[in-house]
Design a protein around this motif. Structure first.
Motif, PDB file in Angstrom:
ATOM      1  N   LYS A   3       5.468   1.799  -8.173  1.00  0.00           N
ATOM      2  CA  LYS A   3       5.685   0.348  -8.211  1.00  0.00           C
ATOM      3  C   LYS A   3       6.037  -0.177  -6.823  1.00  0.00           C
ATOM      4  O   LYS A   3       5.480  -1.174  -6.357  1.00  0.00           O
ATOM      5  N   GLY A   4       6.982   0.498  -6.165  1.00  0.00           N
ATOM      6  CA  GLY A   4       7.326   0.095  -4.806  1.00  0.00           C
ATOM      7  C   GLY A   4       6.184   0.283  -3.836  1.00  0.00           C
ATOM      8  O   GLY A   4       5.990  -0.523  -2.919  1.00  0.00           O
ATOM      9  N   LEU A   5       5.385   1.333  -4.060  1.00  0.00           N
ATOM     10  CA  LEU A   5       4.251   1.610  -3.186  1.00  0.00           C
ATOM     11  C   LEU A   5       3.159   0.556  -3.349  1.00  0.00           C
ATOM     12  O   LEU A   5       2.426   0.255  -2.406  1.00  0.00           O
ATOM     13  N   GLU A   6       3.009  -0.011  -4.552  1.00  0.00           N
ATOM     14  CA  GLU A   6       2.059  -1.108  -4.746  1.00  0.00           C
ATOM     15  C   GLU A   6       2.545  -2.375  -4.052  1.00  0.00           C
ATOM     16  O   GLU A   6       1.759  -3.105  -3.443  1.00  0.00           O
ATOM     17  N   ASP A   7       3.855  -2.653  -4.168  1.00  0.00           N
ATOM     18  CA  ASP A   7       4.403  -3.876  -3.575  1.00  0.00           C
ATOM     19  C   ASP A   7       4.338  -3.847  -2.049  1.00  0.00           C
ATOM     20  O   ASP A   7       4.113  -4.878  -1.406  1.00  0.00           O
ATOM     21  N   TRP A   8       4.555  -2.670  -1.460  1.00  0.00           N
ATOM     22  CA  TRP A   8       4.618  -2.563   0.003  1.00  0.00           C
ATOM     23  C   TRP A   8       3.309  -2.984   0.691  1.00  0.00           C
ATOM     24  O   TRP A   8       3.320  -3.917   1.514  1.00  0.00           O
ATOM     25  N   PRO A   9       2.158  -2.329   0.401  1.00  0.00           N
ATOM     26  CA  PRO A   9       0.914  -2.767   1.075  1.00  0.00           C
ATOM     27  C   PRO A   9       0.477  -4.159   0.644  1.00  0.00           C
ATOM     28  O   PRO A   9      -0.131  -4.887   1.425  1.00  0.00           O
ATOM     29  N   HIS A  10       0.795  -4.531  -0.623  1.00  0.00           N
ATOM     30  CA  HIS A  10       0.432  -5.873  -1.076  1.00  0.00           C
ATOM     31  C   HIS A  10       1.120  -6.933  -0.234  1.00  0.00           C
ATOM     32  O   HIS A  10       0.504  -7.910   0.218  1.00  0.00           O
ATOM     33  N   GLN A  11       2.419  -6.749   0.017  1.00  0.00           N
ATOM     34  CA  GLN A  11       3.155  -7.708   0.825  1.00  0.00           C
ATOM     35  C   GLN A  11       2.683  -7.687   2.271  1.00  0.00           C
ATOM     36  O   GLN A  11       2.592  -8.734   2.927  1.00  0.00           O
ATOM     37  N   ARG A  12       2.350  -6.481   2.776  1.00  0.00           N
ATOM     38  CA  ARG A  12       1.848  -6.369   4.148  1.00  0.00           C
ATOM     39  C   ARG A  12       0.549  -7.149   4.321  1.00  0.00           C
ATOM     40  O   ARG A  12       0.385  -7.889   5.293  1.00  0.00           O
TER      41      ARG A  12
END
Length: 495
Positions: free
Chosen positions: A204-213
């Motif tokens: 979940k955190g790994l999806e949010d990280w590149p998405h926000q980037r």
């Protein structure tokens, strides 16, 4: 019997002053040439060999012979060793070739074996831009754990292999290990399984990280989110897994169960959130669980549109979506209500393959309730459906041929029940095609010993059109109050 054999020679004096001759070119017997022609040809060749110039002559026969002999001379060992003109030409070609060469310091090479690196380098660069390793290090992972995770993500982005095939790929096909300076002995099936489980724990955190980037890099404002529910395959055998316990593969494979993939994307096609749910979910009770749980983790300010397969369309699902302020787009379940156009307006549009589609707004009535609808008319879909039908038609006939071969072959399937069972499986697999054939069986014997002795079939005229009323067309049901038909189609096709 005596004959003359002519040669082109070069004379020189040795250190003692004695005249020496060396063969430059063998000319042969020269039949059909007069003495004067032989002398003129010798002069022409001498001029061409010594000065590299073509001597003009009106005698076409001598001119062609001189060219042929001169080409033979250029390939001779003598010319390669002694002709200054040819030596200069060779040096000039070598200098031209060297212009295209790049000096490489062998000691600086890190990869000494032939391995693929193109798409891998591109993925490696992308992960660096997204700073995925920074996120993983922030979770307290060691360098080996981070590198192994990156090496697991990249191959699956290029080739969706299982862990076992990924091990072989990483060791034998790609230079990823050298790119990450990671020892190949550390790459094992078990290490990749453990890495996959660690990635799942932080997914979940790994999806949010590149998405926000990506949103920050391209300044994306997510005003519309699209929710999609679809069935996916769970590869591999995990006997104790509760996730895939109830799902069943459509191909009847025990090692490839069906699970439900729920995804949220923005209008740019960028993934916002994904979730995997157990079982082959097509019942009306699953949408609230899937969409409800995933929507809690997304922006409350964004407009939310749920895109569903026809299998998820039910009155209860539509009511739940409406009550919870979700818009929806779904394909009209086959065999349902008739489409009624709102006007004669048809909007023409081109898809990503430059194929024309025609869009028309209207409505359909299902169970007494009128729904806004969009009729999508695609010539490419018409051709695809016809191709699929023709292929199924041919396969059904091939199946009948196989049944016939079994009846005629010694030791083949001949008993009545067994033959009918084979035909029944064909009818089940190609039910619509069955209407295009009349199959006749001839029996002999009685009871359990009754056998089929022959089979014949005939085609019922033209092929029966099994495509429903909207041949080459499909209808999208939607709650969107969009004035532009293209927007509804784009939201649907995005997923």
């Amino acid at each position: 019997m005596a004959y003359s054999y002519y040669r082109q020679t070069k004379s020189s004096r040795d250190s003692s002053g004695k005249i020496r001759k060396r063969n430059v070119l063998c000319l042969g017997e020269f039949g059909g040439y007069s003495k004067g022609e032989r002398k003129e040809l010798a002069d022409i060749l001498t001029e061409m060999i010594e000065n590299g110039q073509h001597v003009v002559t009106d005698n076409t026969k001598l001119r062609q012979a001189a060219l042929d002999f001169y080409l033979k001379y250029r390939d001779s060992e003598y010319a390669r060793e002694n002709d200054p003109v040819l030596s200069e030409e060779a040096l000039r070609r070598e200098r031209e070739q060297r212009k295209d060469l790049v000096t490489v310091h062998i000691n600086s090479l890190t990869q000494h074996e032939a391995r693929t690196i193109g798409p891998e380098a591109l993925c490696h660069s992308t992960l660096n831009v997204l700073q995925v390793s920074k996120f993983l290090f922030s979770k307290g992972w060691s360098r080996d754990q981070v590198v192994l995770a990156m090496m697991q993500i990249i191959p699956r982005s290029i080739y969706p292999y299982s862990e076992l095939k990924t091990v072989r790929y990483l060791k034998e096909n790609t230079a990823l290990a050298e790119l990450f300076k990671f020892g190949k002995k550390k790459i094992t099936k078990d290490s990749l399984y453990k890495s996959a489980l660690r990635l799942w724990d932080v997914h979940k955190g790994l999806e949010d990280w590149p998405h926000q980037r990506v949103c920050n890099i391209f300044h994306l404002e997510e005003k519309i989110l699209l929710f999609d529910i679809t069935n996916a395959y769970f590869e591999g055998r995990m006997e104790e897994s509760g996730l895939c316990r109830f799902g069943r593969s459509k191909e009847k494979r025990n090692d490839c169960k069906i699970v439900v993939l729920a995804a949220v994307v923005n209008t740019e096609g960028l993934l916002v959130r994904t979730m995997i749910y157990e079982g082959n979910r097509q019942e009306k009770t699953t949408l609230e669980e899937v969409i409800g749980s995933i929507s809690k983790e997304t922006s409350p300010d964004a407009k939310k549109i749920t895109v569903m397969d026809a299998g998820f369309y039910t009155r209860d699902n539509i009511k739940w979506l409406t009550d919870h302020h979700f818009d929806y787009i779904t394909v009209l379940p086959s065999g349902n209500a008739k489409f009624t156009a709102a006007s004669d307006k048809v909007v023409c549009h081109q898809d990503c393959k430059k194929q024309e589609i025609r869009l028309q707004m209207g409505s359909v009535t299902i169970s007494g309730i009128e729904h806004r609808a969009l009729l999508v008319d695609s010539d490419a879909k018409t051709a695809k459906e016809r191709s699929m039908y023709d292929r199924a038609y041919q396969r059904y006939e091939d199946g009948l041929e196989a049944v016939k071969a079994g009846i005629l072959k010694k030791g083949g399937t001949k008993k009545r029940d067994a033959v009918n069972k084979r035909i029944g499986k064909l009818d089940e697999k190609y039910g619509a095609i069955r209407k295009s054939f009349t199959v006749d069986l001839t029996y002999e014997g009685q009871g359990k010993e009754e056998k089929v002795v022959s089979i014949s079939w005939k085609k019922n005229g033209e092929k029966v059109d099994t495509v429903k009323k909207f041949h080459g067309k499909y209808v999208l049901i939607t709650s969107l109050d969009e004035k532009e038909e293209v927007n509804v189609w784009k939201f649907y096709i995005m997923l």
